[in-house]
Design an enzyme around this catalytic site. Sequence first.
Site, mmCIF file in Angstrom:
data_model
loop_
_atom_site.group_PDB
_atom_site.id
_atom_site.type_symbol
_atom_site.label_atom_id
_atom_site.label_comp_id
_atom_site.label_asym_id
_atom_site.label_seq_id
_atom_site.Cartn_x
_atom_site.Cartn_y
_atom_site.Cartn_z
ATOM 1 N N LYS A 157 -13.097 -3.979 8.959
ATOM 2 C CA LYS A 157 -11.746 -3.649 8.517
ATOM 3 C C LYS A 157 -11.155 -2.748 9.597
ATOM 4 O O LYS A 157 -11.060 -1.527 9.456
ATOM 5 C CB LYS A 157 -11.839 -2.940 7.155
ATOM 6 C CG LYS A 157 -10.618 -3.102 6.310
ATOM 7 C CD LYS A 157 -10.870 -2.679 4.884
ATOM 8 C CE LYS A 157 -9.594 -2.259 4.206
ATOM 9 N NZ LYS A 157 -8.491 -3.209 4.271
HETATM 10 N N1 PMP Z 1 -9.195 -9.329 2.658
HETATM 11 C C1 PMP Z 1 -8.504 -8.531 3.482
HETATM 12 C C2 PMP Z 1 -8.062 -9.075 4.792
HETATM 13 C C3 PMP Z 1 -8.205 -7.208 3.128
HETATM 14 O O1 PMP Z 1 -7.509 -6.420 3.952
HETATM 15 C C4 PMP Z 1 -8.610 -6.738 1.859
HETATM 16 C C5 PMP Z 1 -8.259 -5.331 1.433
HETATM 17 N N2 PMP Z 1 -9.266 -4.430 1.799
HETATM 18 C C6 PMP Z 1 -9.327 -7.603 1.026
HETATM 19 C C7 PMP Z 1 -9.604 -8.879 1.458
HETATM 20 C C8 PMP Z 1 -9.801 -7.134 -0.324
HETATM 21 O O2 PMP Z 1 -10.819 -6.168 -0.201
HETATM 22 P P1 PMP Z 1 -11.079 -5.082 -1.319
HETATM 23 O O3 PMP Z 1 -11.214 -5.795 -2.606
HETATM 24 O O4 PMP Z 1 -12.338 -4.403 -0.904
HETATM 25 O O5 PMP Z 1 -9.902 -4.163 -1.324
#
Ligand code: PMP
Length: 306
Positions: A157
């Site tokens: 991320k």
């Molecule tokens: N995909 C992407 C590209 C994201 O930025 C996010 C947000 N973090 C998610 C999926 C969902 O992840 P999470 O459920 O951990 O927030």
Amino acid sequence: MQSKYIWINGKLMNGAEVQMPFLTPAVHYGMAVFEGIRCYRAVNGPAIFRLREHMERLLKSATVMGWRELPFTAGQLIEACVETVRANGHEECYIRPLIYLGAGGWNLNLDGGQAQVGIAVWQWNAYLGPEATENGVRANVSSYTRHHPNVSLTKSKVAGNYPNSVLAKTESVRLGFDEAIMLDTQGMVAECTGENIFLVRDGKLLTPPDAQILEGITRDTVMILARDMGMEVIAQPISRDQLYTADEVFVTGTAAEVVGLREIDFRTIGNGRTGPITRKLQQAYHASVRGELPRSAKWLTYVPSK
Ligand code: PMP
């Protein structure tokens, strides 16, 4: 968006006084890994949802990008998040930890640089709009392709991955949609700009496989909750047209939570409203973030009052 106090490299600072120098390499090269976490008003007070998992993913994001030594451990960052929420006095908020290339590394070699860490918090409500939970939102398949793991590592991320999301989201919103669905380099459904995606078919949940996506913590939570309800959950390649003919499609993310897609590329999905299985999972998710389900107690880190 304001954070009264921001935690910077071990110290809580007055948010208004925190300034990032113009020559911070992270800003120029996108080398900053981050998390999005939420604190909810839970049964016994404010509590951060799945904080340890978020911190572990943060450190893995840094590892994926090649950082070998970091100034803080997961345990220290967990404490720092709690301290920052507590200092800011929020009962419900969004938490943004960031590990960034703060100095050095101008020759594009990470080993010449220095990682720094900050944590800010702010109040943030319905990410996909106030009516998203009830009515679902409209999406289209983006003209932009999601990253290939050998181009830009999809498991991290990292800030530098997000122009891809910004391009897609901006295009979709300008076209009149609420969210963009992104295909991977093979042309199969990957994820949305800040959410993972699921479809419901004959009572089963299908979601794209782990390899090329960011494995969302909300995705994981929803998979666990669905299995608790006796639903079969299968991670398998999904094509664009399988979305069009699904009984229900929904997206999951820390910011968006669980939101149905009522229309994709001008095709109505299901009955054009949040479907019954999406609704059940949405309710279970909302209950779990507040510690109302037996299994969710262990997912909460309570924030002591000031
Ligand atoms: N995909 C992407 C590209 C994201 O930025 C996010 C947000 N973090 C998610 C999926 C969902 O992840 P999470 O459920 O951990 O927030």
